[in-house]
Design a protein around this motif. Structure first.
Motif, mmCIF file in Angstrom:
data_model
loop_
_atom_site.group_PDB
_atom_site.id
_atom_site.type_symbol
_atom_site.label_atom_id
_atom_site.label_comp_id
_atom_site.label_asym_id
_atom_site.label_seq_id
_atom_site.Cartn_x
_atom_site.Cartn_y
_atom_site.Cartn_z
ATOM 1 N N GLU A 1 46.245 25.021 9.807
ATOM 2 C CA GLU A 1 45.176 25.663 9.027
ATOM 3 C C GLU A 1 45.255 27.173 9.198
ATOM 4 N N THR A 2 44.943 27.877 8.114
ATOM 5 C CA THR A 2 44.858 29.331 8.146
ATOM 6 C C THR A 2 43.480 29.711 7.640
ATOM 7 N N ASN A 3 42.803 30.593 8.373
ATOM 8 C CA ASN A 3 41.446 31.014 8.007
ATOM 9 C C ASN A 3 41.416 32.475 7.579
ATOM 10 N N PHE A 4 40.564 32.753 6.602
ATOM 11 C CA PHE A 4 40.319 34.109 6.128
ATOM 12 C C PHE A 4 38.817 34.296 6.014
ATOM 13 N N THR A 5 38.337 35.498 6.230
ATOM 14 C CA THR A 5 36.936 35.813 5.982
ATOM 15 C C THR A 5 36.884 36.545 4.648
ATOM 16 N N ILE A 6 36.113 35.981 3.719
ATOM 17 C CA ILE A 6 36.036 36.569 2.379
ATOM 18 C C ILE A 6 34.588 36.840 2.008
ATOM 19 N N SER A 7 34.431 37.584 0.921
ATOM 20 C CA SER A 7 33.113 37.903 0.396
ATOM 21 C C SER A 7 33.129 37.705 -1.116
ATOM 22 N N GLU B 1 44.845 21.953 -0.119
ATOM 23 C CA GLU B 1 43.421 21.728 0.103
ATOM 24 C C GLU B 1 42.855 23.000 0.699
ATOM 25 N N ILE B 2 41.785 23.498 0.064
ATOM 26 C CA ILE B 2 41.192 24.774 0.467
ATOM 27 C C ILE B 2 39.683 24.588 0.542
ATOM 28 N N ASP B 3 39.108 24.940 1.689
ATOM 29 C CA ASP B 3 37.667 24.814 1.903
ATOM 30 C C ASP B 3 37.040 26.186 2.065
ATOM 31 N N THR C 1 34.036 31.725 5.237
ATOM 32 C CA THR C 1 35.327 31.424 5.845
ATOM 33 C C THR C 1 36.121 30.540 4.898
ATOM 34 N N LEU C 2 37.285 31.011 4.492
ATOM 35 C CA LEU C 2 38.186 30.260 3.633
ATOM 36 C C LEU C 2 39.239 29.624 4.527
ATOM 37 N N THR C 3 39.384 28.302 4.441
ATOM 38 C CA THR C 3 40.358 27.581 5.249
ATOM 39 C C THR C 3 41.382 26.930 4.339
ATOM 40 N N VAL C 4 42.641 27.303 4.541
ATOM 41 C CA VAL C 4 43.750 26.722 3.783
ATOM 42 C C VAL C 4 44.427 25.706 4.692
ATOM 43 N N HIS C 5 44.509 24.461 4.228
ATOM 44 C CA HIS C 5 45.134 23.386 5.001
ATOM 45 C C HIS C 5 46.587 23.260 4.574
ATOM 46 N N GLY C 6 47.498 23.505 5.503
ATOM 47 C CA GLY C 6 48.924 23.449 5.210
ATOM 48 C C GLY C 6 49.489 24.839 4.969
ATOM 49 N N ASN C 7 50.806 24.926 4.956
ATOM 50 C CA ASN C 7 51.479 26.219 4.811
ATOM 51 C C ASN C 7 52.317 26.339 3.550
ATOM 52 N N ASP C 8 52.295 25.330 2.699
ATOM 53 C CA ASP C 8 53.183 25.319 1.536
ATOM 54 C C ASP C 8 53.004 26.538 0.633
ATOM 55 N N GLU C 9 51.771 26.923 0.373
ATOM 56 C CA GLU C 9 51.493 28.008 -0.578
ATOM 57 C C GLU C 9 50.814 29.196 0.087
ATOM 58 N N GLU D 1 51.395 32.779 -1.347
ATOM 59 C CA GLU D 1 50.826 32.965 -2.679
ATOM 60 C C GLU D 1 49.302 33.038 -2.615
ATOM 61 N N ILE D 2 48.698 32.191 -1.795
ATOM 62 C CA ILE D 2 47.240 32.184 -1.664
ATOM 63 C C ILE D 2 46.766 33.485 -1.030
ATOM 64 N N THR D 3 47.451 33.932 0.012
ATOM 65 C CA THR D 3 47.070 35.180 0.679
ATOM 66 C C THR D 3 47.099 36.348 -0.302
#
Length: 78
Positions: A2-8, A28-30, A56-64, A67-69
């Motif tokens: 999982e990779t987390n980002f703080t967004i607004s 899958e993105i939460d 908090t944006l959580t991206v599950h997996g590293n495939d994309e 591109e998501i970042t």
């Protein structure tokens, strides 16, 4: 992984643009605020969160992840 980002998300237009952009990814993105977690691809889910606080944006997996970042860069909280 999982990779987390703080967004607004500060406006209705930003929520709409964000959800439409995120919907194009297969990962899958939460989004979470406090103890509430919703599917980041769901506009209604996003509006159920407290948008006055950072999310908090959580991206599950590293495939994309690259591109998501790049796509979410304008929303990342500095």
């Amino acid at each position: 992984m999982e990779t987390n980002f703080t967004i607004s998300l500060d406006s209705i237009a930003e929520v709409n643009a964000f959800a439409n952009m995120i919907a194009h990814f297969t990962s899958e993105i939460d989004l979470s605020s406090g103890r509430y977690i919703v599917n980041a691809k769901s506009i209604m889910g996003i509006f159920s969160l407290d948008l006055t606080q950072p999310l908090t944006l959580t991206v599950h997996g590293n495939d994309e992840i690259d591109e998501i970042t790049e796509a979410i860069a304008p929303y990342i909280k500095k």
